[in-house]
Design a protein around this motif. Structure first.
Motif, PDB file in Angstrom:
ATOM      1  N   UNK A 443       0.834  -1.200   0.000  1.00 58.01           N
ATOM      2  CA  UNK A 443       0.000   0.000   0.000  1.00 58.01           C
ATOM      3  C   UNK A 443       0.872   1.254   0.000  1.00 58.01           C
ATOM      4  N   UNK A 444       1.914   1.271   0.821  1.00 59.32           N
ATOM      5  CA  UNK A 444       2.808   2.435   0.879  1.00 59.32           C
ATOM      6  C   UNK A 444       3.542   2.616  -0.451  1.00 59.32           C
ATOM      7  N   UNK A 445       3.998   1.520  -1.036  1.00 57.94           N
ATOM      8  CA  UNK A 445       4.692   1.616  -2.319  1.00 57.94           C
ATOM      9  C   UNK A 445       3.741   2.066  -3.423  1.00 57.94           C
ATOM     10  N   UNK A 446       2.500   1.568  -3.400  1.00 59.49           N
ATOM     11  CA  UNK A 446       1.515   1.969  -4.407  1.00 59.49           C
ATOM     12  C   UNK A 446       1.198   3.457  -4.301  1.00 59.49           C
ATOM     13  N   UNK A 447       1.083   3.939  -3.062  1.00 59.29           N
ATOM     14  CA  UNK A 447       0.826   5.370  -2.867  1.00 59.29           C
ATOM     15  C   UNK A 447       1.986   6.200  -3.397  1.00 59.29           C
ATOM     16  N   UNK A 448       3.209   5.747  -3.127  1.00 62.99           N
ATOM     17  CA  UNK A 448       4.386   6.467  -3.611  1.00 62.99           C
ATOM     18  C   UNK A 448       4.451   6.457  -5.138  1.00 62.99           C
ATOM     19  N   UNK A 449       4.078   5.323  -5.736  1.00 64.05           N
ATOM     20  CA  UNK A 449       4.087   5.234  -7.193  1.00 64.05           C
ATOM     21  C   UNK A 449       3.025   6.156  -7.795  1.00 64.05           C
ATOM     22  N   UNK A 450       1.825   6.191  -7.191  1.00 67.44           N
ATOM     23  CA  UNK A 450       0.779   7.077  -7.694  1.00 67.44           C
ATOM     24  C   UNK A 450       1.217   8.534  -7.601  1.00 67.44           C
ATOM     25  N   UNK A 451       1.861   8.896  -6.499  1.00 72.39           N
ATOM     26  CA  UNK A 451       2.368  10.258  -6.346  1.00 72.39           C
ATOM     27  C   UNK A 451       3.406  10.570  -7.411  1.00 72.39           C
ATOM     28  N   UNK A 452       4.256   9.599  -7.703  1.00 73.10           N
ATOM     29  CA  UNK A 452       5.290   9.799  -8.712  1.00 73.10           C
ATOM     30  C   UNK A 452       4.677  10.040 -10.086  1.00 73.10           C
ATOM     31  N   UNK A 453       3.648   9.284 -10.413  1.00 74.62           N
ATOM     32  CA  UNK A 453       2.962   9.456 -11.703  1.00 74.62           C
ATOM     33  C   UNK A 453       2.310  10.827 -11.775  1.00 74.62           C
ATOM     34  N   UNK A 454       1.660  11.249 -10.687  1.00 76.58           N
ATOM     35  CA  UNK A 454       1.012  12.555 -10.683  1.00 76.58           C
ATOM     36  C   UNK A 454       2.028  13.681 -10.793  1.00 76.58           C
ATOM     37  N   UNK A 455       3.133  13.548 -10.099  1.00 74.82           N
ATOM     38  CA  UNK A 455       4.201  14.544 -10.209  1.00 74.82           C
ATOM     39  C   UNK A 455       4.705  14.638 -11.637  1.00 74.82           C
TER      40      UNK A 455
END
Length: 463
Positions: A443-455
């Protein structure tokens, strides 16, 4: 289970069962034990034997039941408590295991085996600081016990005590997992060897060989000819570093040399503490290989973030079941808009990908025969997300962003509590909160990946 088939003495029959167990004839040992238990159900030694056999054959819940049956009739039988603790530890019921081991030591203090077992359970509970006290107490009784020294090494290293950890780490040789080798020449102590020949001997896994490759340039600078032994998948990669004078494959006849050193002893020579860790990237992907793979990766990804995934490691390690995750976890968490997944997985776990009729994953393994080619693939990706495998070391050695998903008590190198890695600055760590539960880490890695995509898309400017 006819009682008349038993020998007159339970002790003799139990000795027969123990003899069968010691010879690896587990079914015979269990059969004898069951026949004894049918006649003497209140004999705690029989239940102890049956529990040991059940645990040895991978039936930990049955082992727990046997040990508890014995404790019910003999609550002061120390061996039953210690063995029950071992079986509970196997089941990751670590706190209960610790209670059992402490009870065994209350009944029979100063038993080295019981102290060692307590230390192992404390380690499995993530309590390495306390485990060190148990290991020290066991070694005060049996100072030369290599198994205890080895477990103490792992706890020391996980806690960042490199000075003590490397010294204990030498106990790895002679254990069943890593038999001693008769290496040619004298053991190298890290001094100059101008005009001489040094063999850096292979040991342990592919990841270990990549991890210690950071030291090869320094080793070469101290002397004459440096011969590096390695496994086949790493040969071209190590050759591409241009440091070794000669590379030989593990299993080939060893040459006559003046000095030798096992590869995983190199950190003990050069890294007395965390501040001394060489952290700069030390492997460069081959330009021609990158040029070969770049069109394949670019065509599949388009404008999306190129993310490699690895979900399982070598089947040769007992801890693989704890370290590995299923491909389904990766797809459920990381298959998001703006991301193209690429599989770098090798080995039996590839079957998970092949079993999916329309997996949203590009399989790169057919294009990467070894670590040399895998390095080029990693270099063409934006990020690699994976469990603890050799590719994590490869990505870290390349200086490539890599996120590693870790089990509750990980390999010593990843330590505790930190999201960064002392050995690889480009690495980010995501950790299980309890044994076997990947939910939080993914879950933490998925959140970080989603943030990276949005950035990346400009839709989120701050993290």
């Amino acid at each position: 289970m006819a009682g008349e088939e038993l020998k007159p003495s339970t002790v003799i029959s139990l000795a027969d069962a123990m003899q069968a167990y010691s010879a690896g004839r587990y079914a015979e040992a269990e059969d004898i034990g069951c026949r004894i238990a049918a006649v003497h159900p209140n004999d705690p030694a029989v239940w102890n034997l049956l529990g040991v056999v059940a645990r040895m054959t991978g039936r930990q819940p049955e082992a727990v039941a046997c040990y508890r049956r014995g404790i019910a009739v003999a609550p002061d039988y120390a061996a039953l408590w210690s063995n029950l603790g071992n079986a509970l530890k196997d089941l990751k019921r670590c706190e209960a295991a610790i209670v059992c081991h402490r009870r065994a030591l209350e009944l029979e203090p100063d038993v080295a085996t019981s102290l060692h077992n307590l230390g192992v359970a404390l380690t499995a509970a993530g309590r390495d600081g306390e485990a060190l006290h148990a290991y020290d107490a066991a070694l005060a009784i049996e100072p030369a016990n290599e198994n205890v020294i080895w477990d103490r090494a792992l706890s020391r290293l996980r806690l960042g005590d490199y000075a003590g950890g490397w010294q204990d780490y030498e106990a790895r040789f002679g254990r069943d997992e890593l038999p001693k080798r008769d290496l040619p020449g004298m053991r190298w102590n890290g001094g100059p060897y101008a005009g001489k020949t040094l063999l850096v001997a292979a040991e342990q896994g592919l990841g270990d060989g990549i991890w210690v490759a950071r030291y090869l340039k320094r080793v070469k600078a101290l002397g004459g000819e440096m011969i590096v032994e390695c496994r086949e998948p790493s040969r071209a990669l190590l050759a591409s570093m241009g440091v070794a004078d000669r590379i030989i494959l593990q299993g080939e006849p060893l040459p006559a040399v003046d000095f030798h050193i096992p590869q995983c002893s190199l950190p003990g020579v050069f890294t007395p503490d965390e501040a001394a860790i060489p952290t700069e990237p030390y492997i460069t992907a081959d330009p021609q290989e990158r040029a070969r793979l770049a069109p394949i990766i670019a065509a599949a990804a388009g404008e999306r973030l190129k993310v490699g995934i690895v979900w399982g490691g070598s089947g040769t390690y007992a801890s693989r079941a704890d370290r590995d995750a299923k491909l389904a976890y990766f797809l459920a968490h990381f298959n998001i808009p703006g991301v193209q997944l690429f599989s770098l997985q090798k080995g039996p776990q590839e079957e998970e990908l092949k079993a999916l009729p329309a997996a949203p994953v590009v399989h790169l393994t057919p294009h990467t025969a070894d670590m040399f080619e895998t390095a080029a693939a990693v270099a063409e990706l934006d990020l690699v997300i994976m469990t603890d495998t050799s590719v994590a070391h490869l990505a870290g050695a390349l200086g490539k962003p890599v996120w590693v998903l870790l089990c509750r008590v990980p390999h010593w190198m990843w330590q505790y509590g930190r999201s960064d890695c002392a050995w690889y600055p480009s690495m980010r760590l995501f950790r299980q909160r309890t044994w076997g539960d990947w939910t939080g880490a993914f879950d933490e890695a998925a959140a970080a990946l989603q943030m990276l995509v949005l950035q990346r898309s400009g839709k989120l400017l701050t993290v």
